[in-house]
Design a protein around this motif. Structure first.
Motif, PDB file in Angstrom:
ATOM      1  N   ARG A 193       0.831  -1.211   0.000  1.00 51.98           N
ATOM      2  CA  ARG A 193       0.000   0.000   0.000  1.00 51.98           C
ATOM      3  C   ARG A 193       0.862   1.257   0.000  1.00 51.98           C
ATOM      4  NH1 ARG A 193      -2.951  -3.218   3.897  1.00 51.98           N
ATOM      5  NH2 ARG A 193      -2.234  -1.924   5.640  1.00 51.98           N
ATOM      6  N   TYR A 196       2.192   1.675  -3.510  1.00 49.05           N
ATOM      7  CA  TYR A 196       1.141   2.169  -4.394  1.00 49.05           C
ATOM      8  C   TYR A 196       0.952   3.673  -4.209  1.00 49.05           C
ATOM      9  CZ  TYR A 196      -3.505   2.685  -6.543  1.00 49.05           C
ATOM     10  OH  TYR A 196      -4.562   3.102  -7.309  1.00 49.05           O
ATOM     11  N   SER A 197       0.857   4.118  -2.963  1.00 47.84           N
ATOM     12  CA  SER A 197       0.615   5.534  -2.685  1.00 47.84           C
ATOM     13  C   SER A 197       1.759   6.409  -3.183  1.00 47.84           C
ATOM     14  CB  SER A 197       0.405   5.745  -1.181  1.00 47.84           C
ATOM     15  OG  SER A 197      -0.740   5.047  -0.742  1.00 47.84           O
ATOM     16  N   VAL A 200       1.374   5.789  -7.670  1.00 50.65           N
ATOM     17  CA  VAL A 200       0.195   6.225  -8.424  1.00 50.65           C
ATOM     18  C   VAL A 200      -0.246   7.580  -7.895  1.00 50.65           C
ATOM     19  CG1 VAL A 200      -2.177   5.683  -9.039  1.00 50.65           C
ATOM     20  CG2 VAL A 200      -0.503   3.839  -8.790  1.00 50.65           C
ATOM     21  N   ALA A 202      -2.286  10.510  -6.645  1.00 52.79           N
ATOM     22  CA  ALA A 202      -3.590  10.590  -6.002  1.00 52.79           C
ATOM     23  C   ALA A 202      -4.562  11.360  -6.892  1.00 52.79           C
ATOM     24  CB  ALA A 202      -3.466  11.286  -4.642  1.00 52.79           C
ATOM     25  N   PHE A 265      -7.997   1.328   2.737  1.00 52.08           N
ATOM     26  CA  PHE A 265      -7.168   1.669   1.580  1.00 52.08           C
ATOM     27  C   PHE A 265      -8.007   1.772   0.319  1.00 52.08           C
ATOM     28  CE2 PHE A 265      -4.881  -0.174  -2.089  1.00 52.08           C
ATOM     29  CZ  PHE A 265      -3.908   0.789  -2.283  1.00 52.08           C
ATOM     30  N   LEU A 268     -10.094   4.875   0.083  1.00 47.49           N
ATOM     31  CA  LEU A 268      -9.320   6.068  -0.256  1.00 47.49           C
ATOM     32  C   LEU A 268      -8.887   6.093  -1.720  1.00 47.49           C
ATOM     33  CD1 LEU A 268      -7.052   6.266   2.919  1.00 47.49           C
ATOM     34  CD2 LEU A 268      -8.929   7.813   2.325  1.00 47.49           C
ATOM     35  N   HIS A 269      -9.090   4.963  -2.408  1.00 48.30           N
ATOM     36  CA  HIS A 269      -8.630   4.861  -3.799  1.00 48.30           C
ATOM     37  C   HIS A 269      -9.751   4.334  -4.694  1.00 48.30           C
ATOM     38  CE1 HIS A 269      -4.432   5.852  -2.991  1.00 48.30           C
ATOM     39  NE2 HIS A 269      -4.553   5.135  -1.888  1.00 48.30           N
ATOM     40  N   GLU A 271     -10.272   4.900  -7.602  1.00 46.46           N
ATOM     41  CA  GLU A 271      -9.825   4.622  -8.974  1.00 46.46           C
ATOM     42  C   GLU A 271      -9.609   3.126  -9.193  1.00 46.46           C
ATOM     43  OE1 GLU A 271      -6.001   5.150  -6.615  1.00 46.46           O
ATOM     44  OE2 GLU A 271      -7.989   6.075  -6.672  1.00 46.46           O
ATOM     45  N   ILE A 272      -9.484   2.343  -8.112  1.00 50.79           N
ATOM     46  CA  ILE A 272      -9.350   0.889  -8.237  1.00 50.79           C
ATOM     47  C   ILE A 272     -10.731   0.325  -8.543  1.00 50.79           C
ATOM     48  CG2 ILE A 272      -8.712  -1.261  -7.082  1.00 50.79           C
ATOM     49  CD1 ILE A 272      -6.715   0.340  -5.408  1.00 50.79           C
TER      50      ILE A 272
END
Length: 357
Positions: A193, A196-197, A200, A202, A265, A268-269, A271-272
């Motif tokens: 995680r 990823y943060s 990618v 935000a 997680f 908060l994302h 886009e997944i």
């Protein structure tokens, strides 16, 4: 090579800039045997070669008229092949070494290696770091190191002897036709995680497809042992495959707090948009809503050619997933492709699911 593109988070494109196509499989388990096409004790490399041969049939087969992306069109050549681990089987009960399995895999899949996307599975990593039960040899990191070298392209090749799981994590991303593909190893633990943060941006307006070996509700035994000295041992039976300490103290309990960390997680994302995984060895299209119901994520589970819950008993159910993506309309269709209908080479379509990206 695609793997070179993935390292730099660059871009690849679908054929003709239209529909992006890929094949998704998992859990090849080289080293095992099964009954197959009228013969007993057929080795995994033979079964894998039969599955690979079906790709040629698939390329000339029309997609079903199911309302999905590309329906009625001939599938054609896939842009890439994705396999989420367990290349080798765990080295127990006389199973061959990970080194032998990795050699066989590279030989059988040679035609596709330059467009394959891989992550390791629990068997690949357990072979590398050890396991609560005896293995022979005690360790062989060949498939784990091979996957890392192939996908991460380090400046210095990591050998089986050099492989250090604390350091050599397989995680990478690339953008294909305005869709981001993200590969997060075994599971999105805290290490993944954080990566990823930091990788990618935000809020970027690019849909993300996530690929791991484990499902969202990863087994308790895959987390780090909560009992001091937090090692791999036959009493506690934790396998230390994931960075996070298990939130429960028995492998028979559900580690809901670990799953909650994942749920936060994902919240908060947004886009997944979809998650693809192996490990549980049967085809299923489902939605994961989290422990507390704060997410609603489409998930695609894939069969195993050697350990399928259903296809190990009925070989006509052997399948992989065929995916078509229309980046313009932001639609994705996943189709169950039964590659051994009637116990012989061929293609028959199973379940189908279309989602918005």
């Amino acid at each position: 090579m695609l793997v070179g593109v993935s390292l730099f988070c660059g871009s690849v494109w679908a054929q003709g800039g239209e529909i992006l196509r890929f094949i998704y499989c998992s859990d090849l388990h080289y080293g095992l045997e099964r009954d197959f096409r009228g013969e007993e004790d057929v080795p995994a490399d033979s079964v894998s070669r039969a599955m690979i041969a079906s790709f040629g049939i698939l390329e000339k087969t029309a997609l079903p008229l199911d309302g999905g992306v590309g329906q009625g069109q001939v599938f054609g050549e896939p842009e890439f092949i994705i396999c989420t681990g367990d290349i080798a089987n765990r080295m127990q009960h006389g199973v061959q070494t990970a080194s032998e399995s990795w050699t066989q895999f590279c030989r059988d899949w040679e035609e596709y290696l330059d467009r394959m996307c891989l992550v390791p599975g629990n068997h690949d990593i357990s072979n590398a770091i050890g396991y609560p039960k005896p293995m022979s040899p005690d360790k062989d990191a060949a498939s784990a190191a091979g996957i890392y070298d192939m996908m991460m392209s380090p400046d210095t090749v990591v050998t089986a002897d050099d492989f250090d799981y604390a350091v050599h994590k397989t995680h990478y991303t690339f953008v294909a036709d305005s869709i981001r593909f993200v590969f997060m190893g075994m599971w999105p633990d805290s290490h993944m995680r954080e990566w990823y943060s930091g990788t990618v941006d935000a809020g970027e307006d690019i849909p993300v497809l996530l690929f791991t070996h484990d499902p969202p509700e990863a087994d308790a035994k895959h987390f780090t042992n909560p009992w001091k000295p937090h090692d791999i041992n036959s009493a506690d039976k934790f396998e230390n495959l994931l960075t996070d300490t298990c939130s429960v103290r028995s492998i028979d309990r559900a580690p809901k707090d670990n799953w909650r960390s994942l749920e936060r997680f994902l919240s908060l994302h947004p886009e997944i948009k979809a998650w693809f995984h192996g490990d549980w060895n049967y085809n299923e299209f489902y939605t994961w809503t989290g422990v507390d119901g704060t997410v609603s994520l489409p998930v695609f589970r894939v069969d195993s050619p050697m350990k399928g819950d259903y296809s190990s008993v009925d070989e006509t159910l052997l399948s992989y997933i065929v995916v078509t993506v229309d980046a313009g309309s932001r639609l994705l269709t996943a189709r169950e492709c039964l590659w051994n209908p009637d116990g012989a080479a061929g293609i028959r379509w199973g379940a189908s699911c279309t989602i918005a990206l």
